[in-house]
Design a protein around this motif. Sequence first.
Motif, PDB file in Angstrom:
ATOM      1  N   HIS A   1      21.547   7.640   5.270  1.00  0.00           N
ATOM      2  CA  HIS A   1      22.305   6.543   4.664  1.00  0.00           C
ATOM      3  C   HIS A   1      21.357   5.431   4.233  1.00  0.00           C
ATOM      4  CE1 HIS A   1      26.822   6.913   5.413  1.00  0.00           C
ATOM      5  NE2 HIS A   1      26.295   8.104   5.549  1.00  0.00           N
ATOM      6  N   GLY A   2      20.277   5.806   3.569  1.00  0.00           N
ATOM      7  CA  GLY A   2      19.254   4.806   3.265  1.00  0.00           C
ATOM      8  C   GLY A   2      19.304   4.241   1.859  1.00  0.00           C
ATOM      9  N   ALA A   3      20.058   4.867   0.961  1.00  0.00           N
ATOM     10  CA  ALA A   3      19.975   4.438  -0.439  1.00  0.00           C
ATOM     11  C   ALA A   3      20.433   2.985  -0.602  1.00  0.00           C
ATOM     12  CB  ALA A   3      20.792   5.375  -1.326  1.00  0.00           C
TER      13      ALA A   3
ATOM     14  N   PHE B   1       0.845  -1.196   0.000  1.00  0.00           N
ATOM     15  CA  PHE B   1       0.000   0.000   0.000  1.00  0.00           C
ATOM     16  C   PHE B   1       0.878   1.244   0.000  1.00  0.00           C
ATOM     17  CE2 PHE B   1      -2.121  -3.447   2.113  1.00  0.00           C
ATOM     18  CZ  PHE B   1      -3.353  -3.485   1.482  1.00  0.00           C
ATOM     19  N   GLU B   2       0.643   2.118  -0.951  1.00  0.00           N
ATOM     20  CA  GLU B   2       1.386   3.387  -1.013  1.00  0.00           C
ATOM     21  C   GLU B   2       0.359   4.513  -1.039  1.00  0.00           C
ATOM     22  OE1 GLU B   2       4.472   4.904  -0.867  1.00  0.00           O
ATOM     23  OE2 GLU B   2       3.159   6.644  -1.184  1.00  0.00           O
ATOM     24  N   LYS B   3       0.503   5.454  -0.101  1.00  0.00           N
ATOM     25  CA  LYS B   3      -0.539   6.483   0.011  1.00  0.00           C
ATOM     26  C   LYS B   3      -0.528   7.451  -1.172  1.00  0.00           C
ATOM     27  CE  LYS B   3       1.932   9.740   3.020  1.00  0.00           C
ATOM     28  NZ  LYS B   3       1.974  10.921   2.179  1.00  0.00           N
TER      29      LYS B   3
ATOM     30  N   SER C   1      -3.359   4.785  -1.878  1.00  0.00           N
ATOM     31  CA  SER C   1      -4.038   3.899  -0.931  1.00  0.00           C
ATOM     32  C   SER C   1      -3.410   3.987   0.452  1.00  0.00           C
ATOM     33  CB  SER C   1      -3.962   2.442  -1.438  1.00  0.00           C
ATOM     34  OG  SER C   1      -4.571   2.325  -2.691  1.00  0.00           O
ATOM     35  N   PRO C   2      -3.708   5.083   1.185  1.00  0.00           N
ATOM     36  CA  PRO C   2      -3.192   5.144   2.552  1.00  0.00           C
ATOM     37  C   PRO C   2      -3.718   3.963   3.344  1.00  0.00           C
ATOM     38  CG  PRO C   2      -4.791   6.905   2.158  1.00  0.00           C
ATOM     39  CD  PRO C   2      -4.545   6.232   0.845  1.00  0.00           C
ATOM     40  N   SER C   3      -2.853   3.371   4.123  1.00  0.00           N
ATOM     41  CA  SER C   3      -3.267   2.202   4.892  1.00  0.00           C
ATOM     42  C   SER C   3      -3.000   2.473   6.363  1.00  0.00           C
ATOM     43  CB  SER C   3      -2.453   0.992   4.419  1.00  0.00           C
ATOM     44  OG  SER C   3      -2.748  -0.116   5.229  1.00  0.00           O
TER      45      SER C   3
ATOM     46  N   ASN D   1      27.396  19.252   2.234  1.00  0.00           N
ATOM     47  CA  ASN D   1      27.100  19.420   0.818  1.00  0.00           C
ATOM     48  C   ASN D   1      27.379  18.077   0.150  1.00  0.00           C
ATOM     49  OD1 ASN D   1      26.486  22.195   0.860  1.00  0.00           O
ATOM     50  ND2 ASN D   1      28.663  22.715   0.853  1.00  0.00           N
ATOM     51  N   TYR D   2      26.496  17.663  -0.758  1.00  0.00           N
ATOM     52  CA  TYR D   2      26.742  16.407  -1.480  1.00  0.00           C
ATOM     53  C   TYR D   2      26.294  16.607  -2.918  1.00  0.00           C
ATOM     54  CZ  TYR D   2      21.801  15.748  -0.201  1.00  0.00           C
ATOM     55  OH  TYR D   2      20.451  15.929  -0.018  1.00  0.00           O
ATOM     56  N   PHE D   3      27.049  16.037  -3.846  1.00  0.00           N
ATOM     57  CA  PHE D   3      26.780  16.337  -5.248  1.00  0.00           C
ATOM     58  C   PHE D   3      27.355  15.256  -6.149  1.00  0.00           C
ATOM     59  CE2 PHE D   3      31.108  17.945  -5.084  1.00  0.00           C
ATOM     60  CZ  PHE D   3      31.178  18.537  -3.818  1.00  0.00           C
TER      61      PHE D   3
HETATM   62  C1  LIG Z   1      16.577  15.057   0.077  1.00  0.00           C
HETATM   63  C2  LIG Z   1      17.105  13.734   0.543  1.00  0.00           C
HETATM   64  C3  LIG Z   1      18.382  13.334   0.160  1.00  0.00           C
HETATM   65  C4  LIG Z   1      18.886  12.099   0.573  1.00  0.00           C
HETATM   66  N1  LIG Z   1      20.082  11.691   0.051  1.00  0.00           N
HETATM   67  C5  LIG Z   1      20.523  10.444   0.337  1.00  0.00           C
HETATM   68  C6  LIG Z   1      21.698   9.966  -0.314  1.00  0.00           C
HETATM   69  O1  LIG Z   1      22.285  10.639  -1.183  1.00  0.00           O
HETATM   70  N2  LIG Z   1      22.151   8.723   0.031  1.00  0.00           N
HETATM   71  C7  LIG Z   1      21.509   7.955   0.955  1.00  0.00           C
HETATM   72  O2  LIG Z   1      21.985   6.859   1.248  1.00  0.00           O
HETATM   73  N3  LIG Z   1      20.337   8.364   1.538  1.00  0.00           N
HETATM   74  C8  LIG Z   1      19.832   9.579   1.230  1.00  0.00           C
HETATM   75  N4  LIG Z   1      18.659  10.001   1.769  1.00  0.00           N
HETATM   76  C9  LIG Z   1      17.912   9.072   2.661  1.00  0.00           C
HETATM   77  C10 LIG Z   1      17.154   7.997   1.869  1.00  0.00           C
HETATM   78  O3  LIG Z   1      16.512   8.574   0.772  1.00  0.00           O
HETATM   79  C11 LIG Z   1      16.121   7.313   2.804  1.00  0.00           C
HETATM   80  O4  LIG Z   1      16.796   6.780   3.929  1.00  0.00           O
HETATM   81  C12 LIG Z   1      15.371   6.181   2.131  1.00  0.00           C
HETATM   82  O5  LIG Z   1      14.891   6.555   0.870  1.00  0.00           O
HETATM   83  C13 LIG Z   1      14.207   5.726   3.025  1.00  0.00           C
HETATM   84  O6  LIG Z   1      13.448   4.788   2.303  1.00  0.00           O
HETATM   85  P1  LIG Z   1      12.085   4.221   2.917  1.00  0.00           P
HETATM   86  O7  LIG Z   1      11.519   3.289   1.920  1.00  0.00           O
HETATM   87  O8  LIG Z   1      12.347   3.709   4.276  1.00  0.00           O
HETATM   88  O9  LIG Z   1      11.163   5.527   3.095  1.00  0.00           O
HETATM   89  P2  LIG Z   1      10.418   6.403   1.978  1.00  0.00           P
HETATM   90  O10 LIG Z   1      11.117   6.370   0.681  1.00  0.00           O
HETATM   91  O11 LIG Z   1      10.144   7.739   2.573  1.00  0.00           O
HETATM   92  O12 LIG Z   1       9.062   5.630   1.756  1.00  0.00           O
HETATM   93  C14 LIG Z   1       8.002   5.664   2.670  1.00  0.00           C
HETATM   94  C15 LIG Z   1       6.714   5.628   1.859  1.00  0.00           C
HETATM   95  O13 LIG Z   1       5.613   5.375   2.724  1.00  0.00           O
HETATM   96  C16 LIG Z   1       4.476   6.021   2.186  1.00  0.00           C
HETATM   97  N5  LIG Z   1       3.473   6.098   3.260  1.00  0.00           N
HETATM   98  C17 LIG Z   1       3.558   6.806   4.409  1.00  0.00           C
HETATM   99  N6  LIG Z   1       2.458   6.602   5.173  1.00  0.00           N
HETATM  100  C18 LIG Z   1       1.667   5.710   4.512  1.00  0.00           C
HETATM  101  C19 LIG Z   1       0.423   5.099   4.785  1.00  0.00           C
HETATM  102  N7  LIG Z   1      -0.268   5.342   5.913  1.00  0.00           N
HETATM  103  N8  LIG Z   1      -0.102   4.233   3.880  1.00  0.00           N
HETATM  104  C20 LIG Z   1       0.575   3.978   2.721  1.00  0.00           C
HETATM  105  N9  LIG Z   1       1.769   4.546   2.408  1.00  0.00           N
HETATM  106  C21 LIG Z   1       2.317   5.398   3.294  1.00  0.00           C
HETATM  107  C22 LIG Z   1       5.047   7.350   1.723  1.00  0.00           C
HETATM  108  O14 LIG Z   1       4.213   8.000   0.788  1.00  0.00           O
HETATM  109  C23 LIG Z   1       6.409   6.938   1.149  1.00  0.00           C
HETATM  110  O15 LIG Z   1       6.332   6.708  -0.247  1.00  0.00           O
HETATM  111  C24 LIG Z   1      18.111  11.236   1.416  1.00  0.00           C
HETATM  112  C25 LIG Z   1      16.832  11.646   1.811  1.00  0.00           C
HETATM  113  C26 LIG Z   1      16.325  12.871   1.378  1.00  0.00           C
HETATM  114  C27 LIG Z   1      14.950  13.271   1.780  1.00  0.00           C
END
Ligand SMILES: Cc1cc2nc3c(=O)[nH]c(=O)nc-3n(C[C@H](O)[C@H](O)[C@H](O)COP(=O)(O)OP(=O)(O)OC[C@H]3O[C@@H](n4cnc5c(N)ncnc54)[C@H](O)[C@@H]3O)c2cc1C
Length: 408
Positions: free
Chosen positions: A350-352, A57-59, A206-208, A271-273
């Motif tokens: 550090h989530g990528a 489910f993705e909102k 579809s918020p869940s 800064n990161y690029f």
């Molecule tokens: C600007 C920016 C730059 C970054 N740069 C880096 C980088 O260069 N390198 C790196 O390693 N990390 C980076 N990060 C961190 C990295 O992007 C995150 O740690 C990672 O993407 C988290 O993934 P996730 O799937 O846990 O969360 P998310 O990608 O945030 O996914 C969560 C999802 O849940 C959905 N959601 C929320 N509530 C509900 C609900 N009730 N029902 C259904 N869906 C819902 C949201 O819409 C969202 O799509 C950066 C983050 C940001 C914001």
Amino acid sequence: MPDPLNNSYYAATANAWDAQPAFAGEGEYDVAVIGGGFTGLSAALACAEKGLKVALFEKETVGFGASGRNGGQLIPGLRWSMREIDEEFGRERAQAIFDLAYGAVGRVKDRIARHGIRCDLKAGHLEAAYKPAHFDAMQRDAEFLAKEFGWESEIVQPRDMGRHINGGGYHGGIYDPRGGHFHPLNYALGLARAAKDAGVEIFEHSPSWLGDANARYTIMATDNWMQDLDPALGRYTIPIMNYNIATAPLTNWQDYLPSDAAVADSRFVLNYFRLSADKRLIFGGGEKYVQAPPADIAGFVRKHIAEVFPSLANTPIDYAWGGAVGVTMNRLPHMGRKGNVFFAHGFSGHGALVTTLAGELLAEAVTGTMERFDVFAKLPHRPFPGGKLFAQPLATLGLLWYALRDRL
Ligand SMILES: Cc1cc2nc3c(=O)[nH]c(=O)nc-3n(C[C@H](O)[C@H](O)[C@H](O)COP(=O)(O)OP(=O)(O)OC[C@H]3O[C@@H](n4cnc5c(N)ncnc54)[C@H](O)[C@@H]3O)c2cc1C
């Protein structure tokens, strides 16, 4: 109305993706995954590969959160160096953490190769020292990592930095050829396509909420939105707003980033690029501790570009966007289990890389294999103090202090 925070280069260059239906309230599943970012998509895919019936489910739409907006920097490891991890947790746990955190690089590359994900993957990540003392610490960390854990990276002396970057006045750096960069939204869409092919039913718009799907297990992968589902868990992270831009393509990109590596500097507010596939500079800089975006995101980031590359101070900016980084108190990811609900969030910038692995560990945990999941689930964590009203302001004060320290 277009989201002012998502006028991103990534959205403009996204691979084709068919809109997925909204959830109609029917169906029975083994696993309900909430959240369509890297964590949720990877978890859903791994669960389906284990033969489970999965709904995701993705909102909004797949990749809407941090996963579709980030800097695309693939930085092996966690926010802590292995030296710090070893000191804090001892060798046995440190080895287990190393195996997972550095093994995460291979998990992402494996997904990209196995599913043919077109996401502009490029090799090479440079951590650039903002101060001489940072370079000293980086060298010690790199030497420790090589000697104790066998992970070799290249120490780049200040005089050799021009091989990777011309600008920034950095005092040396660490180049990791196994790190790199990619187009994060296209990676998320590729994972989503692979998950669908493996049988996952994906529902967009579809918020869940916990328990509204008919499923035996739930995986919460909502990062910054965790507080909406479970307020107590939500207190373990705070959102820190971070902004990115993409310039127009640079014809003379070799003058700035000759090795095409991704670069992150060592400041607290860093800064990161990096360069995109079509040689735009994708630059992230500056943080805000309040949710409201700056009125002019491009102008906000431009000051930081000028610090690093003065000759690009007035270069045209085609895209500007932002997102919230979910950060835990100690900057380590927070994973765990509450009954039949499993969660992972707070990757602290550090989530990528680590999210793909985290999704796979969540899938292992759902199927009863806890060893690797527990390596992360047992990391110590505390909620931000101050309750809902005061957690963000208190944390902000602390963060501002660290940011100030870099300027001294
Ligand atoms: C600007 C920016 C730059 C970054 N740069 C880096 C980088 O260069 N390198 C790196 O390693 N990390 C980076 N990060 C961190 C990295 O992007 C995150 O740690 C990672 O993407 C988290 O993934 P996730 O799937 O846990 O969360 P998310 O990608 O945030 O996914 C969560 C999802 O849940 C959905 N959601 C929320 N509530 C509900 C609900 N009730 N029902 C259904 N869906 C819902 C949201 O819409 C969202 O799509 C950066 C983050 C940001 C914001």
